[in-house]
Design a protein around this motif. Structure first.
Motif, PDB file in Angstrom:
ATOM      1  N   VAL A  23       0.824  -1.212   0.000  1.00  0.00           N
ATOM      2  CA  VAL A  23       0.000   0.000   0.000  1.00  0.00           C
ATOM      3  C   VAL A  23       0.857   1.260   0.000  1.00  0.00           C
ATOM      4  O   VAL A  23       0.616   2.200  -0.772  1.00  0.00           O
ATOM      5  CB  VAL A  23      -0.946   0.019   1.212  1.00  0.00           C
ATOM      6  CG1 VAL A  23      -1.805   1.287   1.199  1.00  0.00           C
ATOM      7  CG2 VAL A  23      -1.835  -1.215   1.217  1.00  0.00           C
TER       8      VAL A  23
ATOM      9  N   PHE B 116      -7.492   1.055  -1.187  1.00  0.00           N
ATOM     10  CA  PHE B 116      -8.192  -0.202  -0.937  1.00  0.00           C
ATOM     11  C   PHE B 116      -9.505   0.018  -0.180  1.00  0.00           C
ATOM     12  O   PHE B 116      -9.996  -0.895   0.482  1.00  0.00           O
ATOM     13  CB  PHE B 116      -7.300  -1.153  -0.129  1.00  0.00           C
ATOM     14  CG  PHE B 116      -6.213  -1.804  -0.941  1.00  0.00           C
ATOM     15  CD1 PHE B 116      -6.437  -2.991  -1.613  1.00  0.00           C
ATOM     16  CD2 PHE B 116      -4.956  -1.214  -1.036  1.00  0.00           C
ATOM     17  CE1 PHE B 116      -5.450  -3.594  -2.357  1.00  0.00           C
ATOM     18  CE2 PHE B 116      -3.948  -1.807  -1.779  1.00  0.00           C
ATOM     19  CZ  PHE B 116      -4.197  -3.007  -2.451  1.00  0.00           C
TER      20      PHE B 116
ATOM     21  N   LEU C 240      -4.659  -4.253   4.628  1.00  0.00           N
ATOM     22  CA  LEU C 240      -4.632  -3.466   3.390  1.00  0.00           C
ATOM     23  C   LEU C 240      -5.562  -2.259   3.512  1.00  0.00           C
ATOM     24  O   LEU C 240      -5.200  -1.138   3.126  1.00  0.00           O
ATOM     25  CB  LEU C 240      -5.055  -4.328   2.204  1.00  0.00           C
ATOM     26  CG  LEU C 240      -4.083  -5.420   1.745  1.00  0.00           C
ATOM     27  CD1 LEU C 240      -4.729  -6.278   0.665  1.00  0.00           C
ATOM     28  CD2 LEU C 240      -2.775  -4.818   1.226  1.00  0.00           C
TER      29      LEU C 240
ATOM     30  N   SER D 294      -4.404   1.607   3.751  1.00  0.00           N
ATOM     31  CA  SER D 294      -4.937   2.505   2.731  1.00  0.00           C
ATOM     32  C   SER D 294      -5.553   3.744   3.374  1.00  0.00           C
ATOM     33  O   SER D 294      -5.383   4.865   2.884  1.00  0.00           O
ATOM     34  CB  SER D 294      -5.988   1.769   1.891  1.00  0.00           C
ATOM     35  OG  SER D 294      -6.597   2.627   0.961  1.00  0.00           O
TER      36      SER D 294
END
Length: 235
Positions: A143, A150, A195, A199
């Motif tokens: 990321v 995400f 994730l 993000s």
């Protein structure tokens, strides 16, 4: 003073590379501190017979369901406290509350892990910790290096965790073991959560929310550790 406060509440995505690096450093420093404090609190809990025995007594049937419900309530309260307030003191309070709750709910699982070795070594814990940190680092790097958003995972994770919670409650009520497959699926969900939270670190937080950001990352990290450790003790 007004200009200073405004500068401190810019979205991280609008900051310069240097300012973003400072925000990331603060966030991951607090995350490392949260992990260290978790280890300290967990160690203290194991040194207090009352706390240890009380936690172990809550692992059966409805008692575990009550414990899980209390943990989810504290989790929700801590996250709301961290996200709804602009006061860093509240952010630290939320993080501390969540760390203590995590340390308490981890007592039975760590007790089982330690009981697997006659010499009381930390082999299983160490292996699970290394796997967790390696996977967390790799997912975070994806990321941070690509800066991919995400946020689309939010609805997927919400549905996944709702189903998982339903299965956990059903397992407690009807006395069936969810097994290794469930833990493996939860590792995938926890990875998706990492994730998503990373993000958010890049795209959603304000520059003064590094403590709140570290709480989100810590929650995902500990969820991943829980199920990786659960796989180790069930193997």
């Amino acid at each position: 003073m007004k200009n200073h406060q405004s500068a401190n509440t810019h979205m991280v995505s609008t900051l310069t590379e240097t300012e973003r690096a400072i925000f990331y450093r603060k966030t991951y420093t607090h995350l490392a501190g949260a992990v260290l404090l978790f280890v300290v609190v967990e160690t203290l809990f194991f040194q207090i017979p009352f706390v240890l025995n009380f936690a172990l007594s809550l692992t059966e049937g409805y008692s575990w369901l009550i414990m899980l419900g209390a943990f989810l309530f504290i989790t929700n309260y801590a996250e709301r406290l961290a996200l709804k307030s602009d006061d860093n003191t509240m952010h630290y309070l939320a993080l501390l509350l969540y760390i203590v709750a995590e340390a308490f709910i981890f007592i039975p699982l760590i007790f089982i892990a330690l009981s697997f070795t006659e010499d009381g070594s930390f082999n299983i814990l160490n292996q699970a910790a290394i796997m967790t940190l390696s996977l967390f680092t790799g997912l975070s790097a994806i990321v941070l290096l690509t800066r991919k958003d995400f946020s689309f995972l939010k609805s997927i994770l919400a549905v996944g965790f709702a189903i998982a919670l339903g299965l956990i409650v059903a397992g407690i009520l009807f006395g069936f073991n969810l097994g290794l497959l469930f833990s493996a699926v939860m590792v995938i969900l926890a990875s998706g959560s990492i994730l998503y939270q990373t993000s958010n670190l890049v795209h959603k937080y304000k520059s003064n929310q590094y403590v709140a950001a570290s709480l989100g990352l810590f929650a995902s990290l500990m969820l991943l550790f829980w199920y990786i450790l659960n796989i180790h003790v069930s193997d």
